[in-house]
Design a protein around this motif. Structure first.
Motif, PDB file in Angstrom:
ATOM      1  N   TRP A  67       1.012  -1.026   0.039  1.00 18.20           N
ATOM      2  CA  TRP A  67       0.082   0.114  -0.257  1.00 18.20           C
ATOM      3  C   TRP A  67       0.744   1.286   0.038  1.00 18.20           C
ATOM      4  O   TRP A  67       0.540   2.258  -0.725  1.00 18.20           O
ATOM      5  CB  TRP A  67      -0.819   0.081   1.188  1.00 18.20           C
ATOM      6  CG  TRP A  67      -1.675   1.314   1.592  1.00 18.20           C
ATOM      7  CD1 TRP A  67      -1.195   2.121   2.444  1.00 18.20           C
ATOM      8  CD2 TRP A  67      -2.839   2.023   1.123  1.00 18.20           C
ATOM      9  NE1 TRP A  67      -1.905   3.252   2.851  1.00 18.20           N
ATOM     10  CE2 TRP A  67      -3.034   3.362   1.665  1.00 18.20           C
ATOM     11  CE3 TRP A  67      -3.599   1.506  -0.120  1.00 18.20           C
ATOM     12  CZ2 TRP A  67      -3.905   4.076   1.326  1.00 18.20           C
ATOM     13  CZ3 TRP A  67      -4.502   2.501  -0.473  1.00 18.20           C
ATOM     14  CH2 TRP A  67      -4.656   3.592   0.274  1.00 18.20           C
ATOM     15  N   SER A  68       1.784   1.292   0.956  1.00 21.40           N
ATOM     16  CA  SER A  68       2.609   2.562   0.904  1.00 21.40           C
ATOM     17  C   SER A  68       3.564   2.843  -0.114  1.00 21.40           C
ATOM     18  O   SER A  68       4.237   3.837  -0.232  1.00 21.40           O
ATOM     19  CB  SER A  68       3.446   2.551   2.327  1.00 21.40           C
ATOM     20  OG  SER A  68       2.434   2.356   3.527  1.00 21.40           O
TER      21      SER A  68
ATOM     22  N   ALA B  81      -5.754   2.901   6.485  1.00 24.45           N
ATOM     23  CA  ALA B  81      -4.678   4.185   6.198  1.00 24.45           C
ATOM     24  C   ALA B  81      -4.820   5.078   7.216  1.00 24.45           C
ATOM     25  O   ALA B  81      -5.892   5.652   7.503  1.00 24.45           O
ATOM     26  CB  ALA B  81      -5.461   4.745   4.757  1.00 24.45           C
TER      27      ALA B  81
ATOM     28  N   GLN C 261       2.987   6.692  -0.006  1.00 24.60           N
ATOM     29  CA  GLN C 261       2.540   7.304   1.122  1.00 24.60           C
ATOM     30  C   GLN C 261       0.947   8.036   0.649  1.00 24.60           C
ATOM     31  O   GLN C 261       0.698   9.034   0.989  1.00 24.60           O
ATOM     32  CB  GLN C 261       3.381   8.536   1.497  1.00 24.60           C
ATOM     33  CG  GLN C 261       2.950   8.992   2.911  1.00 24.60           C
ATOM     34  CD  GLN C 261       3.886  10.149   3.450  1.00 24.60           C
ATOM     35  OE1 GLN C 261       4.699  10.598   2.702  1.00 24.60           O
ATOM     36  NE2 GLN C 261       3.779  10.463   4.811  1.00 24.60           N
TER      37      GLN C 261
ATOM     38  N   ASP D 158      -1.300   0.449   6.225  1.00 28.38           N
ATOM     39  CA  ASP D 158      -0.393   1.690   6.061  1.00 28.38           C
ATOM     40  C   ASP D 158       1.229   1.171   6.307  1.00 28.38           C
ATOM     41  O   ASP D 158       1.194   0.173   6.951  1.00 28.38           O
ATOM     42  CB  ASP D 158      -0.914   2.744   6.842  1.00 28.38           C
ATOM     43  CG  ASP D 158      -0.687   4.062   6.171  1.00 28.38           C
ATOM     44  OD1 ASP D 158       0.349   4.305   5.320  1.00 28.38           O
ATOM     45  OD2 ASP D 158      -1.410   5.037   6.120  1.00 28.38           O
TER      46      ASP D 158
ATOM     47  N   ARG E 232       3.691   5.262  10.313  1.00 33.61           N
ATOM     48  CA  ARG E 232       2.366   6.058  10.511  1.00 33.61           C
ATOM     49  C   ARG E 232       1.601   5.974  11.416  1.00 33.61           C
ATOM     50  O   ARG E 232       0.601   6.715  12.009  1.00 33.61           O
ATOM     51  CB  ARG E 232       1.598   5.739   9.016  1.00 33.61           C
ATOM     52  CG  ARG E 232       1.767   6.261   7.801  1.00 33.61           C
ATOM     53  CD  ARG E 232       1.383   7.759   7.563  1.00 33.61           C
ATOM     54  NE  ARG E 232       1.541   8.381   6.391  1.00 33.61           N
ATOM     55  CZ  ARG E 232       0.550   8.477   5.520  1.00 33.61           C
ATOM     56  NH1 ARG E 232      -0.642   8.219   5.610  1.00 33.61           N
ATOM     57  NH2 ARG E 232       0.852   8.892   4.250  1.00 33.61           N
TER      58      ARG E 232
END
Length: 624
Positions: A266-267, A464, A479, A505, A509
């Motif tokens: 995801w990041s 997220a 990001q 995330d 984070r």
């Protein structure tokens, strides 16, 4: 549900559905059309009928309820036409809906079947509001927004994916889907010949596009499922799709365990306060393993790129290569050793074509490695051949104690009852779309529980923490942000069902964020579920129980609102509610939350205030 045979202009086999004495579906067709034969259905007469009933309770290792009651009344009706062709219709009536299927026995002239289409349609008693997923074709990942359209306004050329949620005004909420798809093709809907009718459409075979199903008799269709209730929340609580599948073929399910997982994809190639270069490499993956271990998560998912198959052509995951050979940048033996040391099990991503070619040697090797499961991607079909492939994969995976997460997948059909190692699947436009668009919005999130989730768990990948409102949101690969508030994001862990729940995330984070305590605490499988209110595209409040604890998630669309949440489902005694709420300025600063605790009991009513795109997440546990 009533079965009818009609002579004359309306000749054929029909059914009618009523709910609390009100008509849900008017006389609707049943039947099948085989290649080179007249339709099977018209002109048929009932020759026998056999009633039955069942009431049993079974357990599942992961799901919306740990125990499932399967309680129904049924009939099995046999029909013949003037040519002595035979057809059986089986119907089950549950408290939360009905289901029917057709069975074509082995008989002269139908020993080998080439099914062109089903004649079954759904003729609404009123102009219902529908919430369709409109697809470009049969080769689809089921990834799009849901619409709101009256039946009368649906275009004839629209292809509608299932489940389809409908509201028949003053009558009922109905979810149309299917269950137990075996040796058959996936079902869709199109506008029928009449103004308020939808008809079935089957996914065509790849090798013979004019044929949907090919094989030897007997032929049994999947269950055509009509989930029916007086409000849409009751549909979410239903286990009817599971109940229509055969019992588990896995005797020992102790190795099938729900849980949360960190995820490296995801990041993007993002890093903060680390000494390594981020990417698909050993150091980065160890960082995520450390994060899972520190957070108490049982899993870490390694996504695309770890195998040579994915590194040869990073933008073309369809490249077929040996998925047991890893990229030089990934020291798999070291990762396996390190993950075991940290008490974290690994999941591995793979393209379906690689699994198709190498699963016979990859799956036993993965078991030797101690891999927990495989995320298989990009199938994007539900024709007869692909449906059979899904079943072959989960069966083989079960032999080697591997769980499966299907991505790029068609909607669930309850197969996870028979193969509970099929722990979740995608088949939804999920959080990934925020990396390049603003499409998975709070409106989408408030719609999914009433639509896609009716069929089963969905791997939507919440978590997220780069939360944003409409004005500050930017789609980006590295990001990425989410649309909606931080409290909205926390609530998704309760609102959306998935026994493999992503914490999507980047680890840093979450550092120093008290809101992360809710994610660490919330379970991924449940004992009980109650939907406390809501409407599609507007808002929803869901309560789920794990042991003696309850978790409550509320989310809203872009409209700020306050909802009242009665806690009359609690047991006797005193409880403490830990509440993660939108801060007063969360509509401007989406990451801002407030945290509070208060004593509650079964007489308490909470006023849940949510800003635009907001939410609320609550953990209720017995007071010590």
């Amino acid at each position: 549900m009533m079965l009818l045979t009609r002579p004359g202009a309306k000749s054929g086999l029909h059914y009618i559905v009523e709910f609390h004495g009100k008509r849900v579906f008017d006389e609707s067709l049943l039947g099948l059309k085989f290649d080179g034969q007249p339709p099977l259905g018209p002109g048929m007469k009932q020759v026998a009928v056999k009633p039955s009933q069942a009431d049993e309770t079974y357990t599942i290792p992961a799901g919306k309820t740990s125990q499932v009651r399967d309680h129904y009344n049924a009939i099995r009706a046999d029909f013949e036409d003037d040519a002595n062709r035979k057809l059986t219709v089986e119907i089950r009536a549950y408290d939360d809906g009905i289901a029917f299927r057709m069975i074509v026995p082995d008989q002269p002239g139908l020993k080998q079947v080439r099914l062109e289409k089903e004649l079954t349609d759904f003729r609404f008693s009123k102009d219902a509001m529908t919430y369709p997923l409109l697809l470009d074709g049969y080769q689809s990942s089921y990834e799009d927004e849901y619409q709101a359209r009256n039946v009368s306004g649906i275009h004839n050329d629209w292809l509608i994916g299932l489940p389809l949620l409908t509201e028949i005004p003053g009558v009922a909420w109905v979810g149309i889907t299917e269950a137990d798809i075996e040796n058959y093709a996936g079902m869709y809907l199109r506008k029928g010949d009449e103004r308020l009718a939808l008809r079935t459409q089957l996914s065509p075979r790849i090798d013979h596009p004019s044929i949907a199903v090919e094989g030897d008799a007997p032929l049994t269709t999947p269950w055509r499922v009509l989930m029916i209730a007086d409000n849409p929340g009751r549909l979410i609580e239903s286990n009817i799709v599971l109940n229509l599948n055969p019992p588990s073929k896995i005797a020992d399910t102790s190795w099938i365990k729900a849980g949360k997982t960190s995820w490296d994809w995801w990041s993007g190639d993002y890093a903060a306060n680390v000494t390594f270069t981020p990417g698909m490499n050993t150091a980065t993956l160890k960082h995520y393993i450390d994060f899972s271990a520190a957070s108490g998560f049982p899993y870490m998912l390694i996504d695309a790129g770890w195998a040579l198959a994915n590194r040869k052509s990073p933008d073309d995951y369809a490249a077929v290569a040996d998925i047991t050979k890893f990229d030089p940048a990934v020291d798999m033996p070291e990762l396996l050793r390190y993950a075991k040391e940290k008490n974290v099990k690994l999941w591995l991503w793979s393209h379906w074509t690689s699994v198709d070619k190498y699963m016979d040697k990859a799956f036993p090797l993965f078991e030797q490695w101690g891999i927990a499961g495989v995320k298989i991607d990009f199938m994007q079909r539900d024709d007869q051949q692909m449906v059979a492939w899904y079943r072959h994969v989960v069966d083989l995976a079960a032999q080697y104690h591997l769980m499966i997460d299907f991505h790029g997948a068609f909607k669930p059909d309850g197969l996870r009852r028979t193969y509970p190692n099929l722990i979740t699947r995608e088949g939804v436009m999920g959080k990934e779309y925020l990396k390049w668009s603003a499409r998975t919005s709070p409106v989408h999130n408030t719609t999914l529980p009433f639509t896609r989730m009716l069929a089963g768990p969905l791997d939507y990948t919440p978590g997220a923490f780069g939360n944003a409102n409409r004005e500050t949101f930017v789609g980006r690969n590295v990001q990425p942000m989410s649309l909606g508030t931080r409290a909205h994001e926390l609530a998704l862990y309760v609102v959306l069902e998935s026994p493999l729940q992503m914490v999507s995330d980047y680890p840093e984070r979450y550092a120093g964020q008290h809101d992360f305590e809710f994610i660490k605490q919330v379970p991924a499988t449940w004992d009980e579920v109650r939907v406390l209110g809501g409407r599609p595209m507007e808002n929803i409040t869901v309560a789920r129980r794990s042991g003696k604890d309850w978790y409550i998630g509320s989310i809203t669309n872009w409209d700020a609102r306050t909802v009242r949440v009665p806690l009359d489902f609690l047991g006797e005694g005193k409880y403490t509610a830990e509440i993660y709420a939108d801060a007063p300025d969360a509509d401007q600063n989406a990451t801002h939350t407030t945290f509070s605790t208060q004593p509650v009991d079964k007489t308490s009513i909470l006023d849940v205030k949510m800003v635009s795109g907001g939410g609320n997440a609550i953990w209720v546990h017995p007071s010590s």
